[in-house]
Design a protein around this motif. Sequence first.
Motif, PDB file in Angstrom:
ATOM      1  N   GLU A 154       9.471 -18.501   4.286  1.00 26.66           N
ATOM      2  CA  GLU A 154      10.087 -17.049   4.197  1.00 26.66           C
ATOM      3  C   GLU A 154      11.319 -17.160   3.594  1.00 26.66           C
ATOM      4  OE1 GLU A 154       8.895 -18.241   6.805  1.00 26.66           O
ATOM      5  OE2 GLU A 154       7.308 -17.116   7.844  1.00 26.66           O
ATOM      6  N   THR A 155      12.224 -17.974   3.634  1.00 26.20           N
ATOM      7  CA  THR A 155      13.450 -18.220   3.095  1.00 26.20           C
ATOM      8  C   THR A 155      13.313 -18.420   1.386  1.00 26.20           C
ATOM      9  OG1 THR A 155      14.588 -19.189   5.060  1.00 26.20           O
ATOM     10  CG2 THR A 155      15.816 -19.376   2.985  1.00 26.20           C
ATOM     11  N   LEU A 156      12.603 -19.258   1.319  1.00 28.71           N
ATOM     12  CA  LEU A 156      12.364 -19.332  -0.302  1.00 28.71           C
ATOM     13  C   LEU A 156      11.594 -17.976  -1.101  1.00 28.71           C
ATOM     14  CD1 LEU A 156      12.497 -21.033  -2.836  1.00 28.71           C
ATOM     15  CD2 LEU A 156       9.852 -21.932  -2.234  1.00 28.71           C
ATOM     16  N   ILE A 157      10.874 -17.494  -0.392  1.00 31.04           N
ATOM     17  CA  ILE A 157      10.262 -16.220  -0.849  1.00 31.04           C
ATOM     18  C   ILE A 157      11.106 -15.348  -1.029  1.00 31.04           C
ATOM     19  CG2 ILE A 157       8.611 -14.446  -0.565  1.00 31.04           C
ATOM     20  CD1 ILE A 157       6.696 -16.721   0.939  1.00 31.04           C
ATOM     21  N   GLU A 158      12.196 -14.943   0.075  1.00 33.85           N
ATOM     22  CA  GLU A 158      13.067 -13.927   0.100  1.00 33.85           C
ATOM     23  C   GLU A 158      14.200 -14.247  -1.034  1.00 33.85           C
ATOM     24  OE1 GLU A 158      15.029 -10.567   0.440  1.00 33.85           O
ATOM     25  OE2 GLU A 158      12.909 -11.326   1.481  1.00 33.85           O
ATOM     26  N   LYS A 159      14.690 -15.407  -1.297  1.00 34.49           N
ATOM     27  CA  LYS A 159      15.173 -15.649  -2.379  1.00 34.49           C
ATOM     28  C   LYS A 159      14.737 -15.300  -3.676  1.00 34.49           C
ATOM     29  CE  LYS A 159      17.248 -19.909  -4.854  1.00 34.49           C
ATOM     30  NZ  LYS A 159      17.143 -21.340  -4.891  1.00 34.49           N
ATOM     31  N   HIS A 160      13.477 -15.632  -3.976  1.00 34.89           N
ATOM     32  CA  HIS A 160      13.143 -15.019  -5.065  1.00 34.89           C
ATOM     33  C   HIS A 160      12.594 -13.533  -5.304  1.00 34.89           C
ATOM     34  CE1 HIS A 160      11.704 -18.992  -7.207  1.00 34.89           C
ATOM     35  NE2 HIS A 160      11.735 -19.392  -6.191  1.00 34.89           N
ATOM     36  N   ARG A 161      12.546 -13.035  -3.981  1.00 35.01           N
ATOM     37  CA  ARG A 161      12.485 -11.576  -4.009  1.00 35.01           C
ATOM     38  C   ARG A 161      13.776 -11.042  -4.358  1.00 35.01           C
ATOM     39  NH1 ARG A 161       8.915 -10.375   1.274  1.00 35.01           N
ATOM     40  NH2 ARG A 161       6.835 -10.756   0.710  1.00 35.01           N
ATOM     41  N   LYS A 162      14.771 -11.506  -3.949  1.00 34.78           N
ATOM     42  CA  LYS A 162      16.081 -11.080  -4.020  1.00 34.78           C
ATOM     43  C   LYS A 162      16.303 -11.033  -5.800  1.00 34.78           C
ATOM     44  CE  LYS A 162      20.820 -11.370  -2.823  1.00 34.78           C
ATOM     45  NZ  LYS A 162      22.034 -12.423  -1.973  1.00 34.78           N
ATOM     46  N   LYS A 163      16.032 -12.137  -6.315  1.00 35.03           N
ATOM     47  CA  LYS A 163      16.302 -12.555  -7.690  1.00 35.03           C
ATOM     48  C   LYS A 163      15.735 -11.324  -8.668  1.00 35.03           C
ATOM     49  CE  LYS A 163      15.729 -16.110 -11.097  1.00 35.03           C
ATOM     50  NZ  LYS A 163      15.147 -17.616 -11.264  1.00 35.03           N
ATOM     51  N   HIS A 164      14.428 -10.888  -8.347  1.00 39.29           N
ATOM     52  CA  HIS A 164      13.753 -10.171  -9.280  1.00 39.29           C
ATOM     53  C   HIS A 164      13.347  -8.761  -8.652  1.00 39.29           C
ATOM     54  CE1 HIS A 164      12.355 -13.683 -11.246  1.00 39.29           C
ATOM     55  NE2 HIS A 164      11.872 -14.418 -10.278  1.00 39.29           N
ATOM     56  N   TYR A 184       0.904  -1.158   0.083  1.00 37.10           N
ATOM     57  CA  TYR A 184       0.049  -0.066   0.072  1.00 37.10           C
ATOM     58  C   TYR A 184       0.950   1.229  -0.042  1.00 37.10           C
ATOM     59  CZ  TYR A 184      -2.989  -3.885   1.475  1.00 37.10           C
ATOM     60  OH  TYR A 184      -3.653  -4.865   1.704  1.00 37.10           O
ATOM     61  N   SER A 185       1.351   1.494  -1.166  1.00 42.10           N
ATOM     62  CA  SER A 185       2.323   2.680  -1.396  1.00 42.10           C
ATOM     63  C   SER A 185       1.843   3.317  -2.661  1.00 42.10           C
ATOM     64  CB  SER A 185       4.012   2.503  -1.330  1.00 42.10           C
ATOM     65  OG  SER A 185       4.154   1.252  -2.342  1.00 42.10           O
ATOM     66  N   LYS A 186       2.524   4.290  -2.880  1.00 41.61           N
ATOM     67  CA  LYS A 186       2.371   5.081  -4.149  1.00 41.61           C
ATOM     68  C   LYS A 186       2.656   4.524  -5.464  1.00 41.61           C
ATOM     69  CE  LYS A 186       3.366   9.817  -2.024  1.00 41.61           C
ATOM     70  NZ  LYS A 186       4.025  10.741  -2.081  1.00 41.61           N
ATOM     71  N   THR A 187       3.966   3.499  -5.347  1.00 41.52           N
ATOM     72  CA  THR A 187       4.166   2.774  -6.366  1.00 41.52           C
ATOM     73  C   THR A 187       3.735   1.188  -6.455  1.00 41.52           C
ATOM     74  OG1 THR A 187       6.389   2.175  -5.341  1.00 41.52           O
ATOM     75  CG2 THR A 187       6.329   4.202  -6.943  1.00 41.52           C
ATOM     76  N   MET A 188       3.164   0.864  -5.274  1.00 39.08           N
ATOM     77  CA  MET A 188       2.829  -0.495  -5.153  1.00 39.08           C
ATOM     78  C   MET A 188       3.934  -1.558  -5.426  1.00 39.08           C
ATOM     79  SD  MET A 188      -1.166  -0.215  -6.453  1.00 39.08           S
ATOM     80  CE  MET A 188      -1.351  -2.039  -6.421  1.00 39.08           C
ATOM     81  N   TYR A 189       5.288  -1.086  -5.045  1.00 38.19           N
ATOM     82  CA  TYR A 189       6.324  -2.104  -5.225  1.00 38.19           C
ATOM     83  C   TYR A 189       6.338  -3.340  -4.825  1.00 38.19           C
ATOM     84  CZ  TYR A 189       8.421  -0.914  -0.820  1.00 38.19           C
ATOM     85  OH  TYR A 189       8.682  -0.717   0.682  1.00 38.19           O
ATOM     86  N   GLY A 190       5.732  -3.422  -3.383  1.00 41.27           N
ATOM     87  CA  GLY A 190       5.775  -4.771  -2.961  1.00 41.27           C
ATOM     88  C   GLY A 190       4.882  -5.570  -3.634  1.00 41.27           C
ATOM     89  N   THR A 191       3.656  -5.135  -3.930  1.00 36.67           N
ATOM     90  CA  THR A 191       2.747  -6.129  -4.635  1.00 36.67           C
ATOM     91  C   THR A 191       3.193  -6.359  -5.879  1.00 36.67           C
ATOM     92  OG1 THR A 191       0.875  -4.761  -3.520  1.00 36.67           O
ATOM     93  CG2 THR A 191       0.476  -6.130  -5.292  1.00 36.67           C
ATOM     94  N   LEU A 192       3.809  -5.570  -6.718  1.00 39.79           N
ATOM     95  CA  LEU A 192       4.368  -5.974  -8.207  1.00 39.79           C
ATOM     96  C   LEU A 192       5.468  -6.798  -8.096  1.00 39.79           C
ATOM     97  CD1 LEU A 192       4.572  -2.372  -9.670  1.00 39.79           C
ATOM     98  CD2 LEU A 192       2.949  -4.170 -10.019  1.00 39.79           C
ATOM     99  N   LEU A 193       6.331  -6.749  -6.777  1.00 37.09           N
ATOM    100  CA  LEU A 193       7.672  -7.652  -6.475  1.00 37.09           C
ATOM    101  C   LEU A 193       6.852  -9.114  -6.315  1.00 37.09           C
ATOM    102  CD1 LEU A 193      10.707  -8.374  -6.103  1.00 37.09           C
ATOM    103  CD2 LEU A 193      10.471  -7.428  -4.127  1.00 37.09           C
ATOM    104  N   ASP A 194       6.023  -9.086  -5.455  1.00 36.23           N
ATOM    105  CA  ASP A 194       5.502 -10.429  -5.046  1.00 36.23           C
ATOM    106  C   ASP A 194       4.591 -11.107  -6.091  1.00 36.23           C
ATOM    107  OD1 ASP A 194       6.637 -10.413  -2.777  1.00 36.23           O
ATOM    108  OD2 ASP A 194       4.815 -10.073  -1.255  1.00 36.23           O
ATOM    109  N   GLN A 195       4.129 -10.292  -7.028  1.00 38.79           N
ATOM    110  CA  GLN A 195       3.511 -10.990  -8.393  1.00 38.79           C
ATOM    111  C   GLN A 195       4.645 -11.664  -9.120  1.00 38.79           C
ATOM    112  OE1 GLN A 195      -0.022 -11.288  -8.362  1.00 38.79           O
ATOM    113  NE2 GLN A 195       0.396 -10.586  -6.458  1.00 38.79           N
ATOM    114  N   ARG A 196       5.818 -11.147  -9.400  1.00 38.64           N
ATOM    115  CA  ARG A 196       6.788 -11.743 -10.076  1.00 38.64           C
ATOM    116  C   ARG A 196       7.269 -12.756  -9.152  1.00 38.64           C
ATOM    117  NH1 ARG A 196       8.652 -14.375 -12.699  1.00 38.64           N
ATOM    118  NH2 ARG A 196      10.194 -14.375 -14.478  1.00 38.64           N
TER     119      ARG A 196
END
Length: 963
Positions: free
Chosen positions: A516-526, A374-386
């Motif tokens: 959490e570890t697997l999700i953070e691994k993919h977040r770091k990748k993208h 819930y931010s101006k760019t919704m960067y968290g949502t867009l990242l988690d979609q990837r």
Amino acid sequence: MAFFEALREKAVSTLNQVLDNNKQSEQSLSKDELFCLEHRLPTGETVIDESAAEIGVKSENTPPASATAKRDRKHSDGHEPSPQAFPQGRLYLTQHFLVFRDAFDRKTCSFAIHLSTFKKVERLPTRSYVYALSVTTHSRIVVTLYLVGVRPESERFAHNLKLRLKDNLPNVRKLQPFIQTCYSEYLLSKNNVSSEKIEEVPPGGLGLKFKFPGNVRESRDKSKMKLWFDLLRADGRNLSVIKSPMFFRLVRVGLPNRLRGEIWELCCGSMYERFDNQGEYERILTANAHKQSFAREEIEKDLNRSLPEYVAYQQPEGIERLRRVLTAYSWKNPEVGYCQAMNIVVAALLIYMSEEQAFWCLNVLCDRILPGYYSKTMYGTLLDQRVFESLVQETMPILWEHITKYDIQLSVVSLPWFLSSYLSSMPLVFAFRIIDVFFLQGPKTLFQVALAIIKLNGEELLTTEDDGTFIQILKGYFQTLDQSAHPNSPNEKYRSVTNFQELLVTAFKEFSIVDETLIEKHRKKHRDTIFQNISTFVKRTELRNLPKTSNFTPDMLSILYDRFYSVVESYNVTMGSGSSLMDFKGFEKFMSEICDWVEFEEGDGNNSGGSSCRPFLSKLFHHWDSESQSALTLSDLAVGLNKLCEPDLMGAIQNFFEIYDTKNRGKLDRESILQMSEDLLYITTPWKEGYILDRITEIAIENAIADKIVEQQRSSGENFPEDMIPLPSEIDIDRQKLENQQIERYLSAASTFINRAFEYAQPEEETVLLEELVITDNKISHNAALNPNAPVFVNLPTFRMVVLADETYELLFSKTLRESIHVDKPLDEKFNTVRNLRDMFDGLLADGRKVATKVRRRMDSAASNALHTNNSDNTSMKSSKSEKRDEEEDRDDDFGVIAIDDTDKDLLLSAEAQVLVDPIKTSGAGAGKEELSRFHKAEEEATKKNEKHEHDHEENLIEFEHD
């Protein structure tokens, strides 16, 4: 045995520290910040001390279990405790909490007890190698802490706990009013279990009045409440609850309606924020009651679109509660304000929570649990979609191949699931069950449920070839969550399993590997790719919305954008956080990077940039500040620079004049004239000191080179065609002479400007005639306009006239100033903008077309002089004029039309009859000796040649007026 156990714990602790340090380096979070996130503690808590420990828990309200009683007897008899009897793990002490985490599985036993709930702490008598403390909380839970380790460390831990308890004594007074708002305390008090006296029912959600979603009987709400009653009585509640395996199990099977809001805030940690900030919610609303903002306007648009299927949001009471919570958050966090889907989440919270509970839960949700959603760019949502797409690709490769083959946009389907926590996708009664688990175990719940939805519908989804059909299949599935998952099974047990139960089992069993570890691994990748896409989109949008800047190309604006935000370091473009405004220190640094005449030195804000540049830059800064907020937006800077780089001479002079016309009166007073003259001295420093050359000096260099070549050709006797004139690789020219000529010219221009500005200044009294002389003490002096004791002004036509009277300042506004501002200078490129004589020579000799033309002209002129000796003067004059036109072909000499009023015309006509008076020596020159003392140096350096040059310009000025 205990000694070796202590060594093992020490080794585990060291390993955990190494892992935490690695994790910290990856996420840029400190160990304490990661600790707070893991245990849902308020930001700012730090680990003061820690120890290996075994934990024993019993309640004064229930008889102890047989194993616990047996263990207590062994300790009272002095026997060594069995490591299997009590949970083993790490005990942490922070400023306000005592935290325990099981060494193997936190579901076995974990807690974060607020120190203000401690009623009694005592040391238990045990053997010398065991240090035990007994802690009694306000919920009548007794927690026994068996510290494992060497005695000095255990005593240190106990001493630190004692100090922290003393520090928390002021918070004890806040405990009583807080527990009055907790339904768990009210429930136990009414059943004579709690010693607390709570007469009024604590405030709750809209469900108390408008009913809770779902069928109470089908959800077995009373049975769930009975189970929770037993758990709260045995393991504590609210700020002092012990999370046992039963706690996690009861959350998974669904929370009772009346306790759901409190358990939510307990699981996510917002309860601690609410305890620490009692009354803050109402204070925010009161302080901003009559204020308006863009966020409030956006909130009003979405109020009637928030869970419209729930009856409370069709009534004024429900709408008003939602408005108050959203508005309060927009004032508390103005960087976020209000964002899409926030209204849906808050509307869901308010069904089970009071306004204050929902407000603090929203804070924790936006800041810690789902940062960037819930931010101006919704960067968290867009990242988690990837990340979700990557997980689908890994876990369901056949389905992913089908999705990519038909170009189905999976993120379009799943984005509402993540953004609204499934509230806008499935019936509320099922969405709330998912939110129960979500607050308990965090964001991984969203991924696990989403993967399970795709998995369970995989076969049907493989038949789709477009987005529309894909979405319809999933929408239909959500409407059947209450139906049997296996209606045709011969086994009655399987037939009773609903689609929703199957969804939960698939999500939390089959996809339990998604942690959490697997999700953070993919977040770091993208992360880098997503952030780059967001930055590009934000940049393109902001540049598109800039006001018209005709003097800048799109590429120049792109560089300007990058440089602006490289200086405004506090602003995070991708996250939309921080201030996007440039303060004065940042403005100095920005201008120093693109302007030849600005120098900036890092250091104290009062000294940065040097004292000479601050007055003019301060003038620019405040003149460009359109909102008068002592800061510049990107739009302010672009518009201001566009005016400063105006190529039209008349427009450039007017823009410079308006910088000092702060009152918009169309005229400058005495102080403004003096300030302008000082600023012109500052701006022209690079040329006045001779380390940058202007166009006049460049022409002089070209002429000098041409003369040298002509002289060499005459001595050699050769004659070459114009396009074949050979240029030597080096030519010896009097460099010092040319530099001195430029320096003298700029000093003379400064002196001339101040003289003429005050000479042609007009008196403020409109009734005074310019021809009228002032007689004082039988002496005749100039008119009132030139009296230093009388206020005078210079208007725009007069200022234009003064500038145009001097070729140096005329060139300054037509070309030199504009060329000294390098808006197109690449952000990451370092180059020297100084054009010294050596560089000028090399450039001219490398491209010798201009020099060759001048050489041919001089040779033709010499031949013509030999044939027509009797007309040498006329020929020379014509050649000189022609040469001058060729040399200035690149200059902008289109002066346009100068609007001269009658006063200006009278001043010009009388100028020829007036005697030029040195303003430093004569009191009637419009500026006293004291006011112009700063120009002494410039006057002393002006030579007799400069004075003759000044007189020639005065005559040209009069001729210009007559023309």
